[in-house]
Design an enzyme around this catalytic site. Structure first.
Site, PDB file in Angstrom:
ATOM      1  N   GLY A 128      21.762  21.951 -40.834  1.00  0.00           N
ATOM      2  CA  GLY A 128      20.458  22.338 -40.284  1.00  0.00           C
ATOM      3  C   GLY A 128      19.772  23.352 -41.169  1.00  0.00           C
ATOM      4  CB  SER A 180      19.212  38.746 -33.037  1.00  0.00           C
ATOM      5  OG  SER A 180      17.895  39.265 -32.908  1.00  0.00           O
ATOM      6  CE  LYS A 193      19.478  36.006 -30.787  1.00  0.00           C
ATOM      7  NZ  LYS A 193      18.308  35.295 -30.351  1.00  0.00           N
ATOM      8  CG  HIS A 233      18.811  40.322 -28.504  1.00  0.00           C
ATOM      9  ND1 HIS A 233      17.780  39.477 -28.885  1.00  0.00           N
ATOM     10  CD2 HIS A 233      18.822  41.320 -29.425  1.00  0.00           C
ATOM     11  CE1 HIS A 233      17.205  39.944 -29.981  1.00  0.00           C
ATOM     12  NE2 HIS A 233      17.821  41.066 -30.325  1.00  0.00           N
ATOM     13  CG  ASN A 234      16.536  35.961 -27.470  1.00  0.00           C
ATOM     14  OD1 ASN A 234      17.062  36.757 -28.244  1.00  0.00           O
ATOM     15  ND2 ASN A 234      16.270  34.724 -27.819  1.00  0.00           N
ATOM     16  CD  GLU A 242      12.997  38.390 -29.138  1.00  0.00           C
ATOM     17  OE1 GLU A 242      14.100  38.533 -29.704  1.00  0.00           O
ATOM     18  OE2 GLU A 242      12.369  37.317 -29.160  1.00  0.00           O
ATOM     19  NE  ARG A 265       7.000  35.457 -24.298  1.00  0.00           N
ATOM     20  CZ  ARG A 265       7.812  35.338 -25.352  1.00  0.00           C
ATOM     21  NH1 ARG A 265       8.157  34.148 -25.784  1.00  0.00           N
ATOM     22  NH2 ARG A 265       8.281  36.412 -25.969  1.00  0.00           N
TER      23      ARG A 265
HETATM   24  C1  6PG Z   1      15.866  36.678 -32.572  1.00  0.00           C
HETATM   25  C2  6PG Z   1      14.816  36.010 -31.752  1.00  0.00           C
HETATM   26  C3  6PG Z   1      14.800  34.538 -31.977  1.00  0.00           C
HETATM   27  C4  6PG Z   1      13.579  33.897 -31.306  1.00  0.00           C
HETATM   28  C5  6PG Z   1      13.887  33.478 -29.894  1.00  0.00           C
HETATM   29  C6  6PG Z   1      12.824  33.698 -28.897  1.00  0.00           C
HETATM   30  O1  6PG Z   1      16.638  37.395 -31.961  1.00  0.00           O
HETATM   31  O2  6PG Z   1      15.889  36.502 -33.778  1.00  0.00           O
HETATM   32  O3  6PG Z   1      15.047  36.243 -30.388  1.00  0.00           O
HETATM   33  O4  6PG Z   1      16.009  34.032 -31.598  1.00  0.00           O
HETATM   34  O5  6PG Z   1      12.503  34.703 -31.390  1.00  0.00           O
HETATM   35  O6  6PG Z   1      14.154  32.126 -29.948  1.00  0.00           O
HETATM   36  O7  6PG Z   1      11.921  32.677 -29.026  1.00  0.00           O
HETATM   37  P1  6PG Z   1      10.821  32.316 -27.950  1.00  0.00           P
HETATM   38  O8  6PG Z   1       9.892  33.474 -27.889  1.00  0.00           O
HETATM   39  O9  6PG Z   1      10.186  31.108 -28.575  1.00  0.00           O
HETATM   40  O10 6PG Z   1      11.495  31.987 -26.684  1.00  0.00           O
END
Ligand code: 6PG
Length: 472
Positions: free
Chosen positions: A10, A130, A184, A187-188, A191, A289
């Site tokens: 990939g 990440s 993870k 984490h997101n 984020e 969102r």
């Molecule tokens: C990271 C990011 C990365 C990406 C996510 C979120 O830690 O590098 O989180 O993994 O930004 O997929 O993406 P979306 O905003 O499209 O859900």
């Protein structure tokens, strides 16, 4: 055929960047991609790293390009593509080989895949990676889940390719099977929350104070030198300062206000709620969102319901906006760690929260100066295991909460949406309310469903005097 010591499937943005990172650390990487033109493109642009990339025409060629035991990293979109590649690999693999999934996979899929691969005598590692493409290229934060032995076999490579925080590698074995991908995912979720709160503050400056993006940029730049120092604040300052090369306008003003999402934020909320946790700030970010994508409805509603932001603005100081983001960030992290805590209990993962905070200090999207304090708080005694009850964060919260309160109040009076900041404030006010209002909820439940309640002055289960009923 040249031999390689790693395989990678990939070569999209993340895969290409990670392949180059691994090659730069002195490893020969066998590379295959469904569309081979992408492999050719990667090798053509790899410069002096090209000799370390072994182009493979087929998935079988990738496998035979490595001696046993092999380690093959998948960097393909989460979901079916992961299973399709696993299915295609299995016939060529030998006992002891390891497949590593570096995508944003659902941790439940990772648990199922680990079982399937182990039954076939193979090893599986789910790693959350990440840092976006730049992180993948120069050093991501890596959250690993799998057996200790599988992790140990690949740790030397992960430790060289990951980000370093003052020489400390930002990678850790966090637990079995799905633990890495779960961490993870959360984490997101954090984020999403952090990005949404930043966007809300930007919105107050744009639609409340009438500032242009280029006037807002320096504010974020200055905040990045203080308590909010972080990758996301730095990115915000750069984005807001950028001009559109085509029109010369502020770049951000040319972008359609509809945010995409691939699922990790939503999964965080779903898992939190399933485990009886609240993720209100993350949920507000996911919801924002969702509403952003309903653009046509918003345009009609703006016309029919009077547009947002038309009421009078109470001036908000930059200092208050900064305070709002500080509190919001602390509480988003706190909610995230509570979700991790619940999952650790439910799945028996024994997650090391301090270590998780430590490996988030560099490389990842939510890296921030605050994570060092979070790690420190988890290393010390924490009442109820809750970040907001640590001595350090009690000071941070009490020093900044008035700012958040003024910001949310001003936004409400002006009619501008701040769903994540408002959720943070409500969560804060709820958690510090020793006697809340669910006495009434309990009374209502008992009234219409005879669900019973506990009394403050007696043990046991009781009913109220509604419908002429008496205590039991
Ligand atoms: C990271 C990011 C990365 C990406 C996510 C979120 O830690 O590098 O989180 O993994 O930004 O997929 O993406 P979306 O905003 O499209 O859900």
């Amino acid at each position: 055929m040249r031999q390689a010591n790693m395989g990678l499937i990939g070569v999209g943005t993340m895969g290409s960047a990670l392949a180059l990172n691994i090659a730069e650390q002195g490893h020969d990487v066998a590379v295959w991609n469904l569309d081979l033109a992408a492999v050719d493109g990667l090798i053509a642009s790899a410069g002096n790293l090209a000799p370390r990339l072994v182009r493979c025409d087929t998935i079988e060629a990738l496998v035979v390009a490595m001696p046993v035991p092999r380690a093959i990293i998948l960097l393909v979109p989460a979901g079916d593509p992961v299973d399709l590649n696993i299915d295609a690999l299995i016939p060529f693999l030998a006992a002891g080989d390891t497949i590593i999934d570096g995508g944003n996979s659902d941790f439940r899929d990772t648990i199922a895949r680990t079982k399937r691969l182990e039954a076939a005598g193979l090893a599986y590692l789910g790693i959350g990676v990440s840092g976006g493409s730049d992180g993948a290229r120069r050093g991501p934060s890596i959250m690993a889940g799998g057996t200790a032995a599988t992790y140990a076999s690949i740790a030397p490579v992960l430790e060289t390719i990951c980000a370093k925080y003052k020489d400390d590698p930002c990678v850790a074995h966090l637990g079995p099977d799905g633990a890495g991908h779960f961490v993870k995912t959360v984490h997101n979720g954090i984020e999403y929350a952090d990005m949404q709160m930043i966007a809300e503050v930007y919105g107050l400056m744009r639609d409340g104070s009438g500032l242009a993006a280029s006037e807002i940029a320096p504010v974020f730049r200055s905040w990045n030198r203080g308590a909010l120092e972080s990758y996301l604040i730095e990115v915000t300052a750069e984005v807001l300062a950028a001009k559109d090369p085509a029109t010369g306008e502020e770049m951000v003003d040319m972008i359609v206000d509809q945010a995409g999402q691939k699922g990790t934020g939503r999964w965080t909320v779903i898992e939190a709620i399933r485990m009886g946790q609240t993720a209100s700030i993350i949920e507000a970010a996911v919801g924002a969102r969702v509403l952003s994508s309903q653009k046509v409805t918003r345009e009609i509603a703006a016309h029919l319901l009077v547009p947002a932001g038309t009421d009078t603005m109470i001036p908000i100081s930059e200092h208050d906006l900064q305070s709002a983001l500080i509190v919001g960030r602390v509480l988003a992290y706190a909610q995230g760690f509570q979700i991790l805590n619940a999952a650790s209990d439910e799945f028996d993962w024994a997650l090391d929260f301090a270590r998780i905070a430590e490996i988030w200090r560099a490389g990842c999207i939510i890296r921030s100066a605050m994570l060092d304090d979070i790690a420190e708080a988890f290393r010390n005694e924490l009442p109820q295991g809750h970040l907001v009850l640590s001595q350090h964060f009690i000071k941070v919260l009490t020093g900044n909460i008035a700012g958040l309160r003024r910001v949310v109040s001003a936004a409400a009076l002006k009619g501008l949406p701040v769903p994540a900041l408002a959720a943070a404030l409500s969560w804060f006010d709820t958690i510090r309310q020793a006697r809340g209002t669910t006495d009434l909820t309990q009374a209502q439940r008992d009234y219409f469903g005879a669900h019973s309640f506990r009394r403050i002055d007696a043990d046991g289960s009781h009913h109220g005097p509604w419908h002429g009923a008496s205590d039991v």
